[in-house]
Every structure is written in structure tokens, then in C-alpha cells.
Motif scaffolding. Structure first.
Motif, PDB file in Angstrom:
ATOM      1  N   ILE A   1       0.835  -1.205   0.000  1.00 23.30           N
ATOM      2  CA  ILE A   1       0.000   0.000   0.000  1.00 23.30           C
ATOM      3  C   ILE A   1       0.872   1.259   0.000  1.00 23.30           C
ATOM      4  O   ILE A   1       0.576   2.243  -0.691  1.00 23.30           O
ATOM      5  CB  ILE A   1      -0.916  -0.037   1.240  1.00 23.30           C
ATOM      6  N   ASP A   2       1.961   1.225   0.757  1.00 21.30           N
ATOM      7  CA  ASP A   2       2.862   2.386   0.792  1.00 21.30           C
ATOM      8  C   ASP A   2       3.379   2.703  -0.603  1.00 21.30           C
ATOM      9  O   ASP A   2       3.423   3.856  -1.019  1.00 21.30           O
ATOM     10  CB  ASP A   2       4.055   2.110   1.702  1.00 21.30           C
ATOM     11  N   ALA A   3       3.762   1.643  -1.306  1.00 20.56           N
ATOM     12  CA  ALA A   3       4.303   1.831  -2.653  1.00 20.56           C
ATOM     13  C   ALA A   3       3.243   2.424  -3.565  1.00 20.56           C
ATOM     14  O   ALA A   3       3.501   3.329  -4.350  1.00 20.56           O
ATOM     15  CB  ALA A   3       4.798   0.508  -3.192  1.00 20.56           C
TER      16      ALA A   3
ATOM     17  N   ARG B   1       0.735   4.213  -2.742  1.00 17.97           N
ATOM     18  CA  ARG B   1       0.423   5.582  -2.344  1.00 17.97           C
ATOM     19  C   ARG B   1       1.410   6.576  -2.960  1.00 17.97           C
ATOM     20  O   ARG B   1       1.064   7.700  -3.253  1.00 17.97           O
ATOM     21  CB  ARG B   1       0.529   5.653  -0.824  1.00 17.97           C
TER      22      ARG B   1
END
Lengths: 609, 651
Positions: free
Chosen positions: A126-128, A130
Motif C-alpha cells: 500500500i505504501d508503494a 500511495r
């Protein structure tokens, strides 16, 4: 007298001086050159900070000491040093005219991988996702740049960017997660929703890009290096999630025709069909592909593809499997899809599009299938020809259209974009060939928050509501039903739009109720007030002739002002400042809207006059 | 060419043959150098002939050692004539060394000419002739070196063997690898994020701040925006006048079709700027407050609940010809006295607005104050140096006789240092108290016998604050020295406490003990007036910068609340005697009415609510409202303005 900031020997630094370090000192501390430091910072995602007190002056750049220590323990640092040493060896060999050695050394340049770095920077997927906005914009920009030898922009780099961007688009298209599109002067903006994250990126117009001199491509290429790796891994994960092998193997013929995107679509479609038992989501493209095959059986291309299919698919009868899929998928799809995706998937469903030569093919080839349409184009490799009878819309961008088929609409490309943003099929009257299309509005603006809705925006809204009413009969449900539309939704009795309407109705009721309560309260307070007043009056002993003053004699205009002043008087200085700043910004916003209205009025008056 | 040359030389020869030896020699020897042709007669060598043989008969010696005689000197004229006659004279050169005259041949001249022009001296010489290899190689049968082949040419090299052995060793050790094929550009991607369930949370960088996302495009960035988003020509031109940073970066334009949209020329530059921002810009987290500004406003109690208070102007008292400096309401609440700069002091009936009485004093009244006791209808008026105590003439005969008695000074008295002198004022039948300097304020004690005047002099002057006793016609200096220049002084309404305001502080004195109790720090720059709450525990201070401070004397020496209401000087603050109201008047032509409830419970803070802004006075010479006073019993406020009117505001 010791100097002002004297620190005795052996005593550690404290406070900001211990927590932060200036850039020059950091470079010295890491024993690298500025270039390497810059590269490390870009790859590791390290940025300057703002210390509370800038202990070495206001004009310096400060890094967190933790970040710098983080760099210090980075294996990449050692690797970059090795590369530097190796480059020196090559240079020396070349200077000694030892060509063999130089060549051998060049072949054995130490290289590094960025996977650990990526995992470090983005511990979860998810971080990537985002952080993907800049990555996508950069990769799409480089995909459209010309190769320049002097600036070290190499051809294979550009091809790689092109491939990555197409892979991304193919995924978005396949999962129907594209939400908004917008043609701006800068290029085409797309917004997609992947795993609940909104990702916006910009692709430049498909024209020769302008390279300016005031750009340092070294920095851009370092960023690109990271972004390429990131997008590669992200694509892998995404393709993995829909059971498609990555990296994709493309149809070389289509690739040669510069229709990689289309080739990719087909690959993705066939790829996800490989595991029919697990993948229950692939319905539409199979369907489409099937129709395609029916469409042009004569072309040898399909044979070529079939050969490829044989090569890729497991050996047990591919054709029947696909049939099976089609049957099973139609109702399975709805379960795990959110209504947004469904809406997007069905927007252009069972519509056929044909692109004329002058239309920006890449953008439309991406958008139309993403919303469920089938598209072909003028030129080689298209799945069906212009003469196809089933074509519903032909996208043209020319002053006049010579030969017209009566069975289809000839519309300008903007129509597709507007349809997508409005999520309805708009009437084509305003978008016909040779007409000046209505204004193209940005879907990213919240008109209500902005306080100004352009005229065409209102038209679209009206059309939207009309379409909704057309689709379903007006619900004449009892109060009990309206009370809880969510439960009804769960039961599957009414669908989303109906639920919305019901919710609106409920809100209206609530509003009425609230108003009633307010009035009640007012009444109650009024009685208390009057009684208290009479009490006070009786207490007063003095002459009463002047007390018959009406309370409402105060002029209304100044009353509001006075109210403001009164409140402001009582605020603390900090709050007052905040309040005034807010008022100023509100005023600015208001004046902006005023300006728009003024211009609109002038334009209208000049039109009529 | 060669033939021609030959011919020439022949002709030369024919010409010169009768001349002499030189040409013959030339012909015989065929040499290049002219020195070789004829040996010089003289043998002395390269010596400075002219100097050494200047006085000698000879010039040297010939080859046999005989002296060579100098030739006899020629007559200059004769030699000139000879030269003029001889056409070949220009060829003749005098040879100093041999002491003879030489005639140049044509060849000599040609040679000289060639030398001058930088060519080879002789025309027949070719400087670029082909090289002819003179050595004959054929049939020679042996090399240049005749040494036998050495042995090393036939034995395998030891050095090379060593080198190969070393290489083999290195290859076996894996130090040297076989040259790789050029690597294929294949990034091997794999499933980097296998399952997110593992403890990825631990690895998260603590203080990582993601870069802010780019702003999303608005309607104006569209290729085909609505008409209202396109700025007009004038607006675009006006952008040029703006500062660089204020100027809009993007000017909307309208294209009529998609095909006419050109490539955006700044796309690479903008991407580059974004890159720079990402790695060069310091990042901090900023809290952005997203609230309704209305929510910042404090919850004030409703004004309706706080009634009555003065809201509207009910009466105007007209008659003064100049700014009304001061007003005062008599304790019964029937009469109003006012002093103006036009030199008159007037008395009005409050309810009708009728002017009852006019005292023509001829001097501007600075302050005016009614005696607070009802049966002493005495007015104290402050002029420049004097304080007048006037009989207002109100009340019945009993009161009048008492008052007249009170206002009679039998013999003029003065304090010992002549700060003040009491005397009778004949014209208006009152007392005149003459001060040594200008008086700034006057204030009665609540009992009505004492009153205080303040004379702003200089620091530590004991005469700055004076307390006068009316019954004894006596003046007193309660303080030996004061810390600062006093502005005004007030009595406590019930206790024996005295407040003196200096420029920035308020000193609180206990009159019975004669010592200072407190020093209130106002935090304002210059105090203009103070007023004590009728309860006696609270104090308000108005300043010349428009700030008002509320002091709770039990709470602290610092203000409980500071209100910045006015934009200009506050001229007067005043409490109402019975209602929980106070007011402030200012030079910005407004007067504020505040509600103030003081609770008997010491734990509860006083409630201060701004109620009303009273407008109506006009500014004159930069002054606005000069004085305000409450009615003693009604919630009415009187204001005196610089526009020479007095207004009454009622509820």
C-alpha cells in the motif's frame, strides 16, 4: 572569556546540533562526493529537514543525523565506491591504450539492485501504491521523450519506460479501475483507484517533446532509475494478483505495429485465463477477444496468436475453457466488485468504437476498454475494420467527414472523456464533427467547495439525474423502508442509486424535523426572555417613560458588524489572528468566484450585444 | 630551357672573353664558389684593415711574402668623371681587402638577384630531386649483421611460461573469469511484497514524511475551458506588473479542437522542478486547521439576558460652542453638569435637556465633578491652575444656607510650600483653590468632604497628589514621594484605600497606615483613566493605545483581562454605580458598553461581556468622545463629544 557556543572537549553535542547536520558536513562525514551523496539521497528517499533552531545559519540545508547514519550503513554506498574505483581502472586502461583490458573491465562493471531499497522505503504494498503518482508521471514522460545521446537518454531506457507504462495501463484497463480522465494543456490526466488508493498521473500529449537546456538530466535519470525498478515490482505484484505471468511476452507483430498496449491487453486477457479455476474475474475481455476472433477470421494474425496461445496455455483445450469462463463469470463478477468498478465496467459495455487516424490513439485505446468498450483503429493490426456494421461510435477529429455511415455517430474525442467523467453516455449533439465542443471540465474540482459551478457542469448534472430516473422507476416506498436503506441494499432489493435517493429523502425529513425543533426552542427561549424582562422592569425604580424603547430599533446592517466586533473583542490575540487570516482567505476565494462570474457575465453580454 | 641557358652563357662568354682571366677560370674549373676561382692576392686574413694599415704603405702581403703596395689615391673629381663616362661603372665594386676594383659579371648579378629573392643561387639546381638509393642489394648474399642466431630463439620462453602459469592459477582460483556475453537488459522482478501480514510495521521509518502530492488540475487547465476561465487581454497585461512570485504560472488558453493542442513546452522542466523539490526541499509536517471561523468566536451569553443596558441615543444636549471636555451627573440623577473649552460650564436638566444654568468662567474646564453627597450640591470644576468649587443652587433653603456656609473662606489660606492656596471666588460665589501647576484630575471621596487633585509635575515630587478637606478648607500632601508622574488618583469607595495611577502602573496605598499595598502592572504604555468597581475589589484601566485592563485586586497584580476595543486613545472608563455595567469612551468616536458581573464567590471569575458599540459623535480635530458617565440609578450613559454635543443613551 570562552566563545559564545563553547563546548568543552569530550562533551557531546546536545540538542539540535546533535540531531541535525548540514549538508557539507554530512558529505564530509560520509566521505563521498556531492554527486554520490545526491544519488544516495534520491535512491534512499532522504530529504532535508527543518530543525527548530538553525544552529549554523539560515541559508544552510540540514539533514537529520539519523538519516545520515542510515546512509552510512547502506551497502549501496560501498557499491558506489566500487563503481567509482572500477571506472578509474577503465580510464587508466584506456589511457594506456590497453583496449582488451578496458573492454574486459567495462563488461565487469559492478552493478547494484534496488529491490532491498524499495522494500525498505515501502514496507507494505500500500505504501508503494500511495507514492506512485510521481513515478507514473515520470515514466510516462520519459516514454514520450526522444533519445538524446548527449543527455544520456538512451533508446533502451525509453523503450523500457514505454513498456512499463503500457504494462501499468494494461492492468488498470483489465481491472477497470480507471476513474477520471482530463485533457489539459499539459497532457492527459488519469486517475485510477488501486486497492483503495487514488493514483493520479499525467501523460504528455503524443507529440515531439521539447527538451530545454536548463534541466539537469543526471538528476532526472537517477530518479527514473528508482522509478523504473519500483514500477517493475509494483507491476509484478499487480499482475500476480490477477494471475498473469510477468514480464509479459508480447505479440511481436503487434509490437512492430506500435500497438503494444493492445498486444498487452490481449496478453493479459489470455494470461488470466490460464488459471480458470481461481480467476473468476476475467469475463469481459474474453468476450471481447472472442468477438474479435469472430470479426476477422481471415487475418493470419489470429493464427499467429493462436500459435502463441498454444505455446502459453496449458495443453488442455483452451477454447472450451474460455467458453466455460464466460458462462460462469457473468454472475460471479458482481460479488466481489465494488459498485464503482461495476459502474465503470459497464459504461461502454457492448459498444464498439473506431478511431480515425488523426485521433490520439494511445489515450483512447486505454480509456475505452477500461470502461468496457471495444475499440479498433485505422491502420494495420486493428481487430476490426472501419466498414464493420456494428460500430456505434467513430471518433474523429477533423473539420469535415467525407463518407459517413448512417449507423454510427461521428464524435470528437472529448466526448469519450466527458462521458467517462460523468459516468453516463452523453448526447452526441454537441460533439459532432466540425463543431466546437462544449467546455471540457476538470473532474478533480469539487464545485460545491469551490463555490462556483460552470454552466456545462450543471448541464451534465441534470443529465446525470435524468439518466438515473430513466433507469429506475421512482421508488414509492413507505417510511419504514426509507428509514434504513442500508439494510435494503444488503438484501439486494434496491440498488445503489435508489439507496442514494432514499438517503436523500431521509435527510430532508431530518432537516424538517430539526427546523421544527429549532423553532420550538426559539419559542421556549422567547417566553423565558419576556418573563425575565418583565421581572427586571419591575425591579427598576427610576422613571419609566424612556423604557418603552423597542428592542428591534437597532439598524440591522450594523448589528451584524457589531456582533462580529463584540466577539472579536473577547478573543485572545492568537485566535484573533487566526480568525482574521481565515477571513482573508475566504475573502480571496470569494473574490475569485466573483471574478469568474463577472467574466461570464461579460462574455454573455458581448454574445448577445 | 637548358638550351636557351646555354645560349645565354655562350653569348656571355662572347661578350666577356676580351675582359680577362676570371671568365676563363670559371670556365675551366666549373666550380660554384667564387672564392675558389681566384685566390685572393692578400694573405693577411680577417683583420681590421682600415685601422691597422691606415698609416702603412702596403695593405698586406701576397703569397710569397712580398708587400702589396697600396694603390695611389685617385682624385675624387677624376674618378667621378671617369664613373660618369663609363656606362659599366654601376658594376664596379671596390674590394678593400685586395685594394682593387672589381667589376661584377652578369652572372654575378643574376646570382645576387636570386639570393635576394630567396631562391637557390644557381638556376640549374633542383632542390627537390628524387632520392636515388645508391646501395645495391642484389647479389650481395649476406645480411648487414653477420652474427649467428641466438639460442633463445629456439627455446620456449621461461618468462612466458611463468606468465601463463600465473594466469592459469588465477583462472583456477576464479580471479579471472571468461569474458561474459554482453548482458541482456533483463531486470528480474519478483514478488517483493509477498504477504503484507509480516511485521512490516516494525520496519517503518519513524519520522518519514511522504512528499506532498501535486496539485490536481482545475477547470482552467483544460484544453477547452469555459469562457469565464480565460483572462482578458488587460488582465494578462496586468500580470506583467505583478511581482514574479505573485504572477500566475499558467495562463489558460482555449483550443477549439484536440488536434490543435500543441506539445506543452514546460513538461520536462516541470518534472525536473518536481524532482528538485523531492530531494532538496526540507519537509515538515504542518498542521492545517480546517475549521469554520465562526467556531473560533467565544460563546458569549446572549445580550438579551443581560438587559438593560444603553443602546440608543435618546437625547442630545446642545448649547456648548466648543468641545465638551467633561460631564458629571449629580447624585440624585436629575442634573447634569458639563464643562467645555468655550469657557462655560453648564447645568442641564437630564430628562428635558433644558440648560438651567450657565457659568461664564472664561477658561476651559478640564474636569468637572459633583459632590457625591446629595445634600451638598457643590460642583468642583478644574480649570488650568485652579479648582473652582461652585454652588449649583439646587436643593431647598436649608441645604442652600449650609452650602453657602461651606463655600465661604474666611481668610485665604495656603500650604507652607505654597502648593495650594484657598481663596474666595467673588464672581460665582464659590471657592477658588489655586495650584502651583496645572491640575489634571479631581475626584471626590464618597463621604463628600475630601477630594483629591493630581498635579502631574515630575518624579518624586510630594506635591503631585493633594488631598483637600472641604470642611476645614485644608490641603494635605499624603505622600512624601511618588514613584513616577501621577496621571490620576481615585478613592476606594468603602475602605481607606487610595489608588494613584502613574504612567504604566497603578499604586494602591493604605491611607490609614500610610504605606503602599500593591503595585498593579498594567502592561500598557500610557494610562489615561481608571475607575474602581463599586464593590471595591475590581478596577478598570484605560490606556492611550486603546487597551482596557480589568484588574481583580484579590487575584493578582496583573490584569485578569485585557480588551483591545478601540483603535484610538481611550479618554475615559467608568463603572455604573448600581448596574453591572461599565463603559469606555474613545477618540475613535465610539463608546463601548460592557456587562460585568462580579460574583461574591471568590472562586468565580468576573463575567465580562461586550454589549454594545455606541456611535453618533463626530470627530473634530482628531478627537472623538471626550467623556462618558453613567446615570447614578438608571442604565443610561452620557457621552460628551468633541463635536460640542452631549448625548444620552438609554436602553
Amino acid at each position: 572569556m570562552p566563545p559564545k557556543h563553547y563546548r568543552p572537549a569530550g562533551k557531546k553535542k546536545e540538542g539540535n546540533a546533535a540531531k541535525y547536520i548540514t549538508r557539507t558536513k554530512a558529505i564530509k562525514y560520509l566521505q563521498v562526493s556531492l554527486r554520490v551523496f545526491r544519488k544516495l539521497c534520491i535512491l534512499k528517499g532522504i530529504f532535508p529537514r527543518v530543525p527548530k533552531k538553525k544552529f549554523e545559519g539560515n541559508h544552510k540545508t540540514y539533514y537529520s543525523m539519523k538519516d545520515i547514519n542510515f546512509l552510512l550503513h547502506e551497502p549501496l554506498l560501498e557499491k558506489l565506491r566500487q563503481i567509482r574505483a572500477h571506472e578509474k581502472k577503465v580510464k587508466k586502461a584506456k589511457a594506456r591504450k590497453n583496449k582488451d583490458l578496458a573492454e574486459r573491465l567495462l563488461n565487469r562493471m559492478p552493478c547494484y539492485k534496488l529491490d532491498t531499497l524499495i522494500f525498505e522505503r515501502y514496507p507494505t504494498f500500500i505504501d508503494a501504491i500511495r507514492d506512485l503518482d510521481d513515478c507514473l508521471t515520470m515514466v510516462h514522460l520519459f516514454a514520450s521523450l526522444p533519445a538524446v545521446e548527449g543527455e544520456r537518454i538512451q533508446v533502451n531506457r525509453i523503450h523500457k519506460c514505454r513498456r512499463l507504462s503500457h504494462e501499468w495501463q494494461a492492468y488498470i484497463c483489465r481491472t477497470h479501475s480507471l476513474r477520471k480522465t482530463f485533457i489539459s494543456v499539459k497532457g492527459v490526466y488519469y486517475q485510477a483507484e488501486v486497492q483503495g488508493q487514488k493514483i493520479t498521473w499525467l501523460t504528455p500529449h503524443a507529440l515531439q517533446q521539447v527538451l530545454t537546456q536548463d534541466v539537469d538530466f543526471n538528476i532526472m535519470l537517477t530518479f527514473l532509475e528508482f522509478y523504473e525498478a519500483l514500477l517493475g515490482f509494483v507491476n509484478f505484484k499487480l499482475y500476480h494478483s490477477i494471475n498473469v505471468k510477468y514480464p509479459p511476452i508480447l505479440d511481436s507483430r503487434l509490437e512492430a505495429l506500435a500497438a503494444e498496449l493492445y498486444a498487452l491487453f490481449r496478453y493479459v486477457a489470455t494470461g488470466s485465463a490460464r488459471k480458470p479455476v481461481e480467476s473468476q474475474t476475467s469475463g469481459l475481455i474474453e468476450e471481447k477477444k472472442d468477438t474479435e476472433e469472430k470479426m476477422d477470421p481471415s487475418v493470419d494474425e489470429s493464427e499467429l496468436r493462436l500459435a502463441q496461445l498454444q505455446h502459453q496455455l496449458p495443453s488442455n483445450e483452451p477454447g472450451t475453457l474460455m467458453q466455460l469462463l464466460e458462462d460462469s463469470n457473468t454472475n460471479n463478477d458482481d460479488d466481489d466488485e465494488d459498485p464503482d468498478t461495476k459502474e465503470c465496467r459497464t459504461l461502454f459495455k457492448s459498444l464498439k468504437f473506431f478511431l480515425s487516424r488523426e485521433v490520439p490513439r494511445e489515450a483512447l485505446l486505454f480509456i475505452i476498454p477500461a470502461f468496457g468498450g471495444v475499440v479498433s483503429w485505422e491502420g494495420e493490426g486493428g481487430p476490426f475494420k472501419e466498414t464493420d456494421e456494428d460500430i456505434a461510435y467513430q471518433i474523429v477529429d477533423r473539420p469535415t467527414q467525407g463518407h459517413k455511415f448512417l449507423s454510427r455517430h461521428y464524435v470528437q474525442p472529448q466526448w469519450v472523456f466527458d462521458c467517462v467523467n460523468a459516468r453516463i453516455i452523453l448526447p452526441t449533439d454537441a460533439y459532432l464533427v466540425g463543431m466546437v465542443p462544449p467546455p471540457h471540465l476538470s473532474p478533480f474540482v469539487d464545485d460545491e467547495a469551490e463555490g462556483y459551478v460552470p454552466e456545462y457542469g450543471e448541464t451534465i448534472k441534470r443529465l446525470q439525474t435524468a439518466a438515473q430516473k430513466n433507469v429506475m422507476p421512482l421508488p414509492d416506498l413507505g417510511n419504514q423502508d426509507i428509514a434504513d436503506p442500508q439494510s435494503l441494499l444488503a438484501q439486494g432489493i434496491i440498488d445503489r442509486t435508489q439507496a442514494n435517493e432514499a438517503a436523500e429523502e431521509r435527510q430532508k425529513l431530518l432537516l424538517l424535523e430539526k427546523q421544527y425543533h429549532d423553532e420550538l426552542k426559539k419559542e421556549m427561549s422567547g417566553t423565558t426572555y419576556s418573563s425575565s424582562l418583565s421581572n427586571k422592569n419591575s425591579e427598576n425604580t427610576g422613571s419609566d417613560e424612556m423604557q418603552h424603547q423597542d428592542e428591534d430599533m437597532v439598524p440591522v446592517s450594523t448589528e451584524k458588524d457589531d456582533e462580529d466586533n463584540r466577539a472579536k473583542l473577547y478573543m485572545s490575540r492568537k485566535k484573533k489572528g487566526l480568525f482574521e487570516a481565515m477571513e482573508i482567505s475566504n475573502q480571496r476565494k470569494k473574490s475569485k468566484v466573483e471574478l469568474l462570474k463577472e467574466r461570464k457575465r461579460k462574455a454573455e453580454s458581448s454574445k448577445t450585444g | 630551357m637548358a638550351e636557351e641557358k646555354h645560349d645565354e652563357s655562350l653569348s656571355d662568354e662572347a661578350e666577356w672573353s676580351d675582359d680577362g682571366v676570371s671568365s676563363e677560370n670559371e670556365k675551366v674549373e666549373e666550380s660554384d664558389s667564387s672564392e675558389d676561382e681566384v685566390a685572393p692576392r692578400n694573405t693577411v686574413g680577417d683583420i681590421p684593415l682600415v685601422e691597422w694599415h691606415k698609416d702603412e704603405e702596403h695593405i698586406g702581403y701576397d703569397i710569397k711574402g712580398k708587400k702589396l703596395k697600396k694603390q695611389p689615391r685617385k682624385d675624387k673629381l677624376a674618378s667621378f668623371l671617369e664613373g660618369a663616362d663609363d656606362p659599366k661603372n654601376w658594376r664596379k665594386i671596390y674590394d678593400e681587402y685586395n685594394d682593387e676594383e672589381v667589376e661584377l659579371t652578369r652572372d654575378d648579378i643574376r646570382l645576387i638577384q636570386r639570393l635576394i629573392s630567396g631562391r637557390t643561387p644557381h638556376a640549374e639546381v633542383n632542390p627537390y630531386e628524387d632520392y636515388v638509393d645508391w646501395f645495391e642489394y642484389e647479389d650481395k648474399g649476406h645480411p648487414l649483421s653477420n652474427a649467428p642466431e641466438p639460442k633463445r630463439r629456439f627455446v620456449p620462453s621461461k618468462w612466458e611460461a611463468k606468465k601463463v602459469a600465473a594466469l592459469v592459477r588465477k583462472i583456477r582460483a576464479g580471479l579471472i573469469k571468461a569474458p561474459d556475453e554482453p548482458k541482456e537488459e533483463e531486470a528480474n522482478y519478483y514478488l517483493l511484497w509477498g504477504d503484507d501480514t509480516n511485521s512490516a510495521e516494525n520496519k517503518k521509518r519513524i519520522n518519514y514524511i511522504p512528499a506532498p502530492k501535486l496539485k490536481l488540475p482545475g477547470h482552467e487547465e483544460s484544453y477547452n475551458p469555459s469562457v469565464e476561465y480565460i483572462p482578458t487581454e488587460e488582465e494578462i497585461n496586468s500580470y506583467q506588473l505583478m511581482y514574479e512570485e505573485d504572477r500566475p504560472k499558467f495562463i489558460p488558453r482555449r483550443y477549439l479542437s484536440l488536434r490543435s493542442v500543441p506539445a506543452y513546452d514546460k513538461s520536462v522542466k516541470e518534472m525536473f522542478d518536481r524532482c528538485l523539490d523531492q530531494y532538496l526541499c526540507p519537509r515538515t509536517r504542518k498542521k492545517r486547521i480546517n475549521i469554520d471561523p465562526e467556531s473560533l468566536k467565544p460563546k458569549l451569553p446572549s445580550r438579551k439576558d443581560l438587559r438593560p443596558y444603553p443602546t440608543t441615543c435618546y437625547l442630545e444636549y446642545l448649547g456648548h460652542a466648543g468641545p465638551v471636555n467633561c460631564i458629571s451627573v449629580d447624585p440624585s440623577g436629575q442634573w447634569l453638569a458639563s464643562g467645555s473649552t468655550d469657557g462655560t460650564t453648564r447645568m442641564w436638566e437630564i430628562e428635558t435637556g433644558r440648560c438651567l444654568k450657565v457659568w461664564e468662567i472664561g477658561e476651559a474646564a478640564r474636569q468637572i465633578s459633583w459632590n457625591p453627597v446629595a445634600d451638598r450640591p457643590i460642583l468642583a470644576v478644574v480649570l488650568e491652575y485652579d479648582v473652582l468649587l461652585l454652588n449649583s443652587g439646587m436643593g431647598d433653603i436649608d441645604i442652600q444656607t449650609k452650602t453657602k456656609e461651606l463655600l465661604h473662606v474666611s481668610e485665604p489660606g495656603a500650604t507652607e510650600d505654597a502648593a495650594v492656596s484657598w481663596m474666595q471666588h467673588e464672581k460665582h460665589d464659590g471657592i477658588r483653590i489655586k495650584h502651583f501647576k496645572a491640575v489634571s484630575s479631581i475626584e471626590w471621596h464618597s463621604k463628600g468632604d475630601y477630594f483629591t487633585t493630581v498635579v502631574p509635575t515630575f518624579k518624586r515630587d510630594s506635591r503631585a497628589v493633594l488631598v483637600h478637606q472641604l470642611s476645614k478648607k485644608n490641603s494635605d500632601k499624603p505622600f512624601r514621594k511618588l514613584p513616577g508622574i501621577p496621571v490620576t488618583a481615585v478613592f476606594h469607595p468603602s475602605k481607606k484605600i487610595f489608588f494613584v495611577a502613574t504612567k504604566r502602573f497603578v499604586q494602591v496605598y493604605d491611607l490609614s497606615k500610610g504605606q503602599r499595598i500593591k503595585k498593579l502592572e498594567t502592561g500598557v504604555r500610557e494610562i489615561s483613566s481608571i475607575s474602581v468597581h463599586p464593590g471595591g475589589d475590581n478596577l478598570i484601566v484605560g490606556s492611550k493605545e486603546g487597551k482596557m485592563c480589568w484588574f481583580d485586586l484579590d487575584l493578582s497584580t496583573r490584569p485578569y483581562k485585557t480588551l483591545k476595543a478601540h483603535s484610538k486613545d481611550i479618554t475615559r472608563v467608568t463603572f455604573h454605580r448600581t448596574y453591572p455595567l461599565f463603559a469606555s469612551a474613545s477618540d475613535d468616536c465610539t463608546a463601548y458598553v460592557f456587562h460585568s458581573t462580579v460574583y461574591s464567590d471568590l472562586n468565580q471569575n468576573p463575567l465580562i461581556v461586550p454589549l454594545e458599540i455606541l456611535r453618533g459623535h463626530k470627530a473634530e480635530h482628531g478627537r472623538g468622545v471626550l467623556d462618558c458617565k453613567y446615570h447614578p440609578r438608571q442604565p443610561w450613559l452620557f457621552t460628551a463629544g468633541a463635536d460640542s454635543t452631549i448625548k444620552l443613551y438609554c436602553h
